[in-house]
Design a protein around this motif. Structure first.
Motif, mmCIF file in Angstrom:
data_model
loop_
_atom_site.group_PDB
_atom_site.id
_atom_site.type_symbol
_atom_site.label_atom_id
_atom_site.label_comp_id
_atom_site.label_asym_id
_atom_site.label_seq_id
_atom_site.Cartn_x
_atom_site.Cartn_y
_atom_site.Cartn_z
ATOM 1 N N THR A 59 33.948 -37.410 12.872
ATOM 2 C CA THR A 59 35.198 -37.393 13.526
ATOM 3 C C THR A 59 35.218 -37.108 15.384
ATOM 4 O O THR A 59 34.358 -36.779 15.793
ATOM 5 N N ARG A 60 36.275 -37.490 15.830
ATOM 6 C CA ARG A 60 36.360 -37.539 17.297
ATOM 7 C C ARG A 60 36.305 -36.212 17.648
ATOM 8 O O ARG A 60 35.459 -35.913 18.687
ATOM 9 N N ASP A 61 36.745 -35.016 16.990
ATOM 10 C CA ASP A 61 36.775 -33.803 17.320
ATOM 11 C C ASP A 61 35.453 -33.306 17.247
ATOM 12 O O ASP A 61 34.875 -32.424 18.158
ATOM 13 N N ALA A 62 34.468 -33.700 16.376
ATOM 14 C CA ALA A 62 33.336 -33.392 16.100
ATOM 15 C C ALA A 62 32.481 -33.717 17.225
ATOM 16 O O ALA A 62 31.511 -33.193 17.833
ATOM 17 N N ALA A 63 32.718 -35.120 17.519
ATOM 18 C CA ALA A 63 31.883 -35.640 18.748
ATOM 19 C C ALA A 63 32.111 -34.993 19.960
ATOM 20 O O ALA A 63 31.256 -34.781 20.905
ATOM 21 N N LEU A 64 33.362 -34.505 20.274
ATOM 22 C CA LEU A 64 33.571 -34.042 21.528
ATOM 23 C C LEU A 64 33.265 -32.465 21.535
ATOM 24 O O LEU A 64 32.347 -32.001 22.649
ATOM 25 N N VAL A 84 27.774 -40.019 22.629
ATOM 26 C CA VAL A 84 28.190 -39.200 21.305
ATOM 27 C C VAL A 84 29.370 -39.732 20.929
ATOM 28 O O VAL A 84 30.304 -39.998 21.805
ATOM 29 N N GLY A 85 29.475 -40.243 19.801
ATOM 30 C CA GLY A 85 30.766 -40.667 19.290
ATOM 31 C C GLY A 85 30.833 -40.970 17.688
ATOM 32 O O GLY A 85 29.942 -40.497 16.926
ATOM 33 N N THR A 86 31.894 -41.368 17.067
ATOM 34 C CA THR A 86 31.981 -41.554 15.694
ATOM 35 C C THR A 86 31.333 -43.138 15.636
ATOM 36 O O THR A 86 30.879 -43.732 16.449
ATOM 37 N N PHE A 87 30.953 -43.297 14.129
ATOM 38 C CA PHE A 87 30.603 -44.751 13.943
ATOM 39 C C PHE A 87 31.199 -45.861 14.610
ATOM 40 O O PHE A 87 30.800 -46.876 15.342
ATOM 41 N N HIS A 88 32.440 -45.631 14.377
ATOM 42 C CA HIS A 88 33.568 -46.860 14.980
ATOM 43 C C HIS A 88 33.429 -46.750 16.500
ATOM 44 O O HIS A 88 33.427 -47.891 17.175
ATOM 45 N N SER A 89 33.603 -45.790 17.198
ATOM 46 C CA SER A 89 33.654 -45.616 18.659
ATOM 47 C C SER A 89 31.919 -46.251 19.313
ATOM 48 O O SER A 89 32.271 -47.075 20.059
ATOM 49 N N ILE A 90 31.275 -45.926 18.586
ATOM 50 C CA ILE A 90 29.672 -46.174 19.236
ATOM 51 C C ILE A 90 29.628 -47.619 18.880
ATOM 52 O O ILE A 90 28.969 -48.444 19.681
ATOM 53 N N ASP A 91 30.137 -48.236 17.533
ATOM 54 C CA ASP A 91 30.013 -49.643 17.428
ATOM 55 C C ASP A 91 30.932 -50.501 18.421
ATOM 56 O O ASP A 91 30.469 -51.473 18.968
ATOM 57 N N MET A 92 31.913 -49.935 18.891
ATOM 58 C CA MET A 92 32.721 -50.654 19.912
ATOM 59 C C MET A 92 32.133 -50.843 21.214
ATOM 60 O O MET A 92 32.089 -51.656 21.827
ATOM 61 N N LEU A 93 31.382 -49.560 21.622
ATOM 62 C CA LEU A 93 30.505 -49.777 22.911
ATOM 63 C C LEU A 93 29.413 -50.366 22.663
ATOM 64 O O LEU A 93 28.821 -51.057 23.723
ATOM 65 N N MET A 94 28.848 -50.704 21.465
ATOM 66 C CA MET A 94 27.571 -51.777 21.379
ATOM 67 C C MET A 94 27.998 -52.957 21.470
ATOM 68 O O MET A 94 27.440 -53.728 22.181
ATOM 69 N N ALA A 95 29.291 -53.255 20.926
ATOM 70 C CA ALA A 95 29.902 -54.821 21.007
ATOM 71 C C ALA A 95 30.167 -55.143 22.309
ATOM 72 O O ALA A 95 30.212 -56.262 22.812
ATOM 73 N N PHE A 96 30.892 -54.106 23.023
ATOM 74 C CA PHE A 96 31.404 -54.401 24.337
ATOM 75 C C PHE A 96 30.814 -53.255 25.216
ATOM 76 O O PHE A 96 31.798 -52.643 25.880
ATOM 77 N N PRO A 97 29.547 -53.391 25.816
ATOM 78 C CA PRO A 97 28.765 -52.478 26.319
ATOM 79 C C PRO A 97 29.330 -52.235 27.970
ATOM 80 O O PRO A 97 28.982 -51.198 28.527
ATOM 81 N N LYS A 98 29.865 -53.001 28.360
ATOM 82 C CA LYS A 98 30.430 -52.909 29.753
ATOM 83 C C LYS A 98 31.864 -52.049 29.932
ATOM 84 O O LYS A 98 32.245 -51.714 31.003
ATOM 85 N N ASP A 214 25.195 -36.641 12.266
ATOM 86 C CA ASP A 214 25.891 -35.372 11.631
ATOM 87 C C ASP A 214 26.843 -35.963 10.266
ATOM 88 O O ASP A 214 26.988 -37.052 9.986
ATOM 89 N N GLU A 215 26.778 -34.941 9.576
ATOM 90 C CA GLU A 215 27.452 -35.032 8.212
ATOM 91 C C GLU A 215 26.975 -36.043 7.382
ATOM 92 O O GLU A 215 27.762 -37.071 6.888
#
Length: 609
Positions: A59-64, A84-98, A214-215
């Motif tokens: 979850t976003r709250d857990a990441a924060l 630090v992030g959720t699976f979805h947010s980190i995957d987005m950063l991987m796909a668009f690292p800029k 986590d989790e």
């Protein structure tokens, strides 16, 4: 105190072992065992050694929270090496690292992605639901939104579209075509696209030495493959979770299986965080005894750091109303003692009665999920009936007559005849209309009762008036559920020194300002399902509805239902009460836990069981 000592200060031996482990490890973290503290300390320790670190939460709250704790220990000088992030947010950063982020710049600058610079257009939830409805209509099948969404997710996660029946394949294909035509993807596609690119080598894994999860018990097959591909690329894993708290099997969480696979596939060390800092021994002991009945689990010894001194008990009541009234006494005791309290149930519906009592007593509460009792049709209808006595409006009259089964065509004619007034009418009034005999009978009965209610209202005899209204609404209720909700509505509008009309206006204002009111009251009572309580803790917990077929649910996995009860029980720090009511037998989990029954006479009305 040296740098490493400062970062790891306060960890117990098992937490310290997990924080200092530099190889693949599975950290089995029991409830209240300080897993977030351990993860933050480990991330800070690794950053102090010059490593690049990524941490994934659900979850976003857990990441924060995890990121905040890590930065507080490591300092902001390491931010470029921390992601630090959720699976979805980190995957987005991987796909668009800029993408712009003050964190992980040293990690993202090393990434190579095939997806270009234009971010994916993620479908909004409202749009997605619209697409699902259109696809269902196209395929000619009837499923509710949750069932349809699970079908899509399951087919995508397990790549099993070909195994589905024809109409289901048509539905999923149509849904995906609508997304593609609009240049959109859904949240699950984020993970699938990332995994596919990792698998064919066009996307580089995260450029980190250490990956913390986590989790971990909540990971599904797609997420496990993502984790494994990072391990194959050289990332050393720390996976933290608890198989006994795996309660999302309906979302395809792997639970115990993914823990077994981590140890088998990657030869990960297993470290147990078995000291619970939350619950007193009586609570932890009862929960631990119950969950040991599960076969698919890691054996563990649980210890309560607080020792004994807590209170646990169970009780059953003759009906749901008595159960909720007893719970209300527990709530009032907690508020008086300035203790935090949560009322938990297996389903949202079981919380309606206690919410109605809290509203009637003007006690502060927060309902974490689901529809508030103030939004229930029966409560709104009771308010409309009160409104017709205080000040007639056509809309209110339409609502109450519609409840009595009067059809639209008849309602229009009644409005033309009587406007904003309620009167019995003469025979000749109805002879000029096409009103059905049933509609005339319903109107005449309502008008007679309304005259009596109005007289009682003028005399201030509010309780008698409300009793009559309750009888009339119950007479026309369609089922037992509706009748029960009418009872709740009657208790909500019962006067306490004010007229029902004033009460109605106050409740409507409270409904509009509910969030503001919650914030202003400090520590309200928390009403939530057991699923929503995960990760939270309270001084006192009251678990409603511990009956067979409700807990465990007749449609659920027995072992997962037992884990859900374990999660609910271990939310309590000091006092835990479990209650059952009605005709069904008491949940077998109560006997398995060994919780003692409340002393005879503590609750005035109860039934055997």
């Amino acid at each position: 105190m040296g740098g490493d000592e400062r970062l790891l200060h306060g960890l117990n031996p098992e937490q310290l072992q997990a924080a200092q482990c530099l190889e693949h490890c599975l950290v089995v973290a029991c409830p209240g065992s300080g897993k977030t503290k351990t993860l933050a300390a480990k991330a800070a320790f690794l950053l102090s050694q010059g490593a690049r670190v990524a941490a994934v939460t659900f979850t976003r709250d857990a990441a924060l929270e995890l990121r905040g704790r890590t930065v507080a220990l490591a300092g902001e000088g390491s931010n470029d090496r921390l992601l630090v992030g959720t699976f979805h947010s980190i995957d987005m950063l991987m796909a668009f690292p800029k993408a712009r982020t003050p964190f992980g710049t040293s990690i993202l600058s090393r990434m190579r992605s095939p997806f270009g610079s234009r971010n994916w257009d993620i479908v909004r939830e409202g749009e997605r639901r619209g697409y699902v409805r259109r696809a269902l209509a196209e395929a000619g099948i009837k499923l509710d939104m949750d069932e349809a969404s699970r079908l899509i997710e399951d087919a995508k996660a397990n790549n099993r579209e070909s195994a589905l029946e024809g109409s289901h394949r048509t539905f999923i294909a149509t849904y995906q075509q609508i997304l593609s035509r609009n240049g959109q993807i859904d949240f699950q596609d984020i993970l699938l696209k990332t995994n596919a690119a990792l698998a064919d080598g066009s996307l580089t894994p995260l450029a980190v030495e250490y990956l913390l999860i986590d989790e971990y018990q909540d990971t599904d097959e797609v997420q496990y493959e993502w984790i494994k591909m990072h391990a194959a690329a050289g990332c050393r894993l720390t996976c933290v979770g608890d198989d006994d708290q795996s309660i999302y099997g309906f979302r395809r969480a792997l639970g115990f299986a993914c823990m077994e696979r981590l140890v088998k596939d990657l030869k990960a060390d297993t470290i147990l965080l078995g000291v619970n800092y939350r619950c007193h021994g009586e609570i932890l002991g009862a929960a631990g005894k119950m969950v040991q009945s599960n076969r698919g689990r890691i054996d563990k010894i649980l210890r309560a750091n607080k020792g004994l001194g807590g209170a646990v008990e169970w009780e059953r009541f003759g009906d749901f109303e008595l159960e909720s009234e007893a719970c209300l006494v527990g709530v009032e005791d907690a508020l008086r003692d300035q203790a935090t309290i949560a009322v938990l149930a297996r389903s949202n519906r079981r919380l309606d009665l206690i919410e109605g009592l809290l509203v009637a007593r003007d006690l502060p509460y927060r309902r974490a999920d689901g529809e508030s009792v103030l939004d229930k049709p029966e409560v709104a209808l009771f308010g409309s009936l009160i409104e017709t006595v205080a000040q007639c409006t056509p809309r209110a009259i339409d609502q109450v007559l519609g409840w009595a089964g009067v059809f639209e065509a008849d309602l229009r004619q009644i409005r033309q005849l009587f406007g904003n007034t309620v009167r019995i009418g003469a025979k000749q009034d109805f002879e000029r209309t096409d009103l059905s005999s049933d509609a005339i009978a319903s109107w005449t009965d309502f008008a007679k009762r309304h005259a009596a209610w109005s007289d009682l209202n003028e005399k201030g005899l509010y309780r008698i008036m409300l009793h009559g209204m309750k009888e009339w609404l119950t007479l026309h209720a369609k089922d037992e559920k509706s009748k029960r909700m009418v009872e709740i509505a009657a208790s909500i509008f019962s006067p306490s020194g004010i007229s029902p009309r004033e009460r109605l206006e106050g409740l409507r204002l409270a409904s509009r300002q509910r969030r503001t009111r919650e914030a202003a009251t400090g520590q309200p009572v928390s009403l939530m399902t057991a699923h929503s309580s995960k990760g939270l803790e309270f001084d006192r917990v009251w678990i409603l509805g511990a009956e067979d077929e409700a807990w465990p649910s007749k449609n659920g996995s027995l072992e997962e239902e037992r884990r859900l009860m374990y999660v609910a029980m271990t939310r309590a720090r000091e006092r835990l009460t479990v209650s059952a009511a009605g005709q069904r037998p008491t949940s077998p989990f109560v006997a398995e836990s060994g919780i003692p029954r409340a002393p005879e006479g503590k609750y005035r009305s109860r039934a055997g069981g």
